[in-house]
Design a protein around this motif. Structure first.
Motif, short mmCIF file in Angstrom:
data_model
loop_
_atom_site.label_atom_id
_atom_site.label_comp_id
_atom_site.label_asym_id
_atom_site.label_seq_id
_atom_site.Cartn_x
_atom_site.Cartn_y
_atom_site.Cartn_z
N GLY A 61 -27.20 -4.44 -47.32
CA GLY A 61 -26.36 -5.37 -48.06
C GLY A 61 -25.25 -4.71 -48.85
N GLY A 62 -24.49 -5.55 -49.57
CA GLY A 62 -23.39 -5.08 -50.40
C GLY A 62 -22.63 -6.27 -50.96
N PRO A 63 -21.80 -6.04 -51.97
CA PRO A 63 -21.13 -7.13 -52.67
C PRO A 63 -19.85 -7.63 -52.02
N ILE A 64 -19.36 -6.95 -50.98
CA ILE A 64 -18.13 -7.39 -50.33
C ILE A 64 -18.44 -8.47 -49.29
N ALA A 65 -17.39 -9.12 -48.81
CA ALA A 65 -17.56 -10.19 -47.84
C ALA A 65 -17.07 -9.75 -46.47
N VAL A 66 -17.66 -10.31 -45.44
CA VAL A 66 -17.29 -10.02 -44.06
C VAL A 66 -15.80 -10.24 -43.83
N TYR A 67 -15.26 -11.27 -44.47
CA TYR A 67 -13.86 -11.68 -44.23
C TYR A 67 -12.85 -10.96 -45.12
N GLU A 68 -13.30 -9.98 -45.92
CA GLU A 68 -12.39 -9.25 -46.81
C GLU A 68 -11.83 -8.00 -46.13
N THR A 69 -11.38 -8.16 -44.89
CA THR A 69 -10.94 -7.01 -44.11
C THR A 69 -9.60 -6.45 -44.60
N GLU A 70 -8.79 -7.26 -45.26
CA GLU A 70 -7.51 -6.75 -45.77
C GLU A 70 -7.75 -5.75 -46.90
N ASP A 71 -8.71 -6.06 -47.76
CA ASP A 71 -9.05 -5.15 -48.86
C ASP A 71 -9.94 -4.01 -48.42
N TYR A 72 -10.79 -4.26 -47.42
CA TYR A 72 -11.74 -3.25 -46.94
C TYR A 72 -11.59 -3.11 -45.42
N PRO A 73 -10.51 -2.43 -45.00
CA PRO A 73 -10.20 -2.36 -43.55
C PRO A 73 -11.27 -1.66 -42.72
N PHE A 74 -12.14 -0.86 -43.34
CA PHE A 74 -13.20 -0.21 -42.55
C PHE A 74 -14.10 -1.25 -41.89
N LEU A 75 -14.13 -2.47 -42.45
CA LEU A 75 -14.95 -3.53 -41.86
C LEU A 75 -14.52 -3.85 -40.43
N LEU A 76 -13.24 -3.70 -40.14
CA LEU A 76 -12.75 -4.00 -38.79
C LEU A 76 -13.42 -3.11 -37.76
N ASP A 77 -13.50 -1.83 -38.05
CA ASP A 77 -14.17 -0.90 -37.13
C ASP A 77 -15.67 -1.17 -37.07
N GLU A 78 -16.26 -1.45 -38.24
CA GLU A 78 -17.70 -1.72 -38.27
C GLU A 78 -18.03 -2.95 -37.43
N ILE A 79 -17.23 -3.99 -37.57
CA ILE A 79 -17.47 -5.22 -36.81
C ILE A 79 -17.28 -5.00 -35.32
N ASP A 80 -16.23 -4.25 -34.96
CA ASP A 80 -15.97 -3.98 -33.54
C ASP A 80 -17.13 -3.20 -32.91
N LEU A 81 -17.59 -2.17 -33.61
CA LEU A 81 -18.73 -1.39 -33.11
C LEU A 81 -19.99 -2.24 -33.03
N LEU A 82 -20.17 -3.11 -34.02
CA LEU A 82 -21.35 -3.97 -34.03
C LEU A 82 -21.31 -4.97 -32.88
N LYS A 83 -20.14 -5.50 -32.56
CA LYS A 83 -20.03 -6.40 -31.41
C LYS A 83 -20.48 -5.70 -30.13
N GLN A 84 -20.04 -4.45 -29.97
CA GLN A 84 -20.43 -3.69 -28.78
C GLN A 84 -21.94 -3.46 -28.78
N ARG A 85 -22.49 -3.17 -29.93
CA ARG A 85 -23.93 -2.91 -30.04
C ARG A 85 -24.74 -4.15 -29.66
N LEU A 86 -24.35 -5.29 -30.21
CA LEU A 86 -25.10 -6.52 -29.97
C LEU A 86 -24.95 -6.97 -28.51
N ALA A 87 -23.81 -6.70 -27.92
CA ALA A 87 -23.62 -7.05 -26.51
C ALA A 87 -24.59 -6.27 -25.63
N GLN A 88 -24.95 -5.08 -26.08
CA GLN A 88 -25.92 -4.26 -25.34
C GLN A 88 -27.36 -4.58 -25.74
N LYS A 89 -27.51 -5.49 -26.70
CA LYS A 89 -28.83 -5.91 -27.19
C LYS A 89 -29.63 -4.73 -27.75
N LEU A 90 -28.95 -3.80 -28.39
CA LEU A 90 -29.63 -2.66 -28.99
C LEU A 90 -30.37 -3.10 -30.26
#
Length: 241
Positions: A61-90
């Motif tokens: 967890g953490g206090p930031i929001a999924v949609y706060e990508t402008e303030d926390y741009p690292f979320l964009l990479d995290e979400i992209d990597l997570l999409k790939q992970r979930l697509a592989q059902k890891l």
């Protein structure tokens, strides 16, 4: 107690978005089952090894929001990597923000809820075949969030609360998303109370009452959490055998 013999990797990777929100009581059960734990810090570390890991990765967890990508741009990479992970059902578990990230990565909407949900209360364990959260019936859990999410397609709803209907879901055997804090440890909530003091006061949460509830409920939750995690790991081991 040891983990089952299988080809399943013996290291658990955990992604932190806040230093004091760690695996809590879950870390002990992983060690007891024969696993190592390695932490990654979101926003600082390269999350690729954690999100490309073939074994279990837990997004905390953490206090930031999924949609706060402008303030926390690292979320964009995290979400992209997570999409790939979930697509592989890891194998993946998301807790609080981690659950919201999983929901978002699976195409569901994540948004600010109508009120903060902070405190201990029981869940409505939904009817689902072999619901992994069944041990939590009548056991209060710790809620600590302001955002919520819609249920992703193909997800099975596992639990609801009086305030938010979507508290936990599962996709297949490998992906588990928990809006509440299964990991909270009886002996470490004080650091949450200290670090989140501004949020607690703004939400007009009675800090002493929250502390007392923790002393009353957390130990029972630890036992149930270990039972749930052991079952989840057992299923992963069976799949890898």
């Amino acid at each position: 107690m040891t983990s089952s013999d299988s080809n399943f990797p013996k290291t658990i990777y955990a992604i932190q978005h806040l230093a004091f929100e760690d695996l809590g009581s879950l870390e002990d059960i992983f060690y007891q089952l024969g696993y190592r734990v390695r932490y990654f810090e979101a926003g600082i570390d390269d999350l690729s090894p954690a999100l490309q890991h073939k074994g279990l990765t837990i997004i905390l967890g953490g206090p930031i929001a999924v949609y706060e990508t402008e303030d926390y741009p690292f979320l964009l990479d995290e979400i992209d990597l997570l999409k790939q992970r979930l697509a592989q059902k890891l194998p993946t578990i998301g807790i609080c923000l981690g659950a919201q990230l999983i929901a978002h990565a699976l195409g569901a909407k994540v948004y600010a809820g109508h009120k903060k949900e902070i405190g201990w209360s029981t869940l409505d364990i939904r009817y689902a075949n072999n619901n992994i959260l069944a041990p939590l019936a009548d056991t209060p859990v710790l809620h600590w969030h302001g955002d919520t999410f819609d249920l992703p397609d193909d997800a099975i709803l596992l639990a609801s609360s009086k305030i938010y209907s979507n508290q936990a879901f599962q996709v297949g055997d490998n992906i588990l998303a928990l809006q509440f804090h299964l990991e909270v440890a009886a002996n470490s909530l004080e650091k949450w109370l200290i670090s989140h003091t501004c949020e607690l006061r703004k939400a007009k949460v009675n800090i002493n009452a929250l502390r007392q509830d923790n002393q009353h409920y957390a130990e029972a939750l630890e036992h149930k959490a270990h039972e749930i995690i052991q079952r989840f790991i057992s299923t992963l081991n069976q799949s890898a055998s």
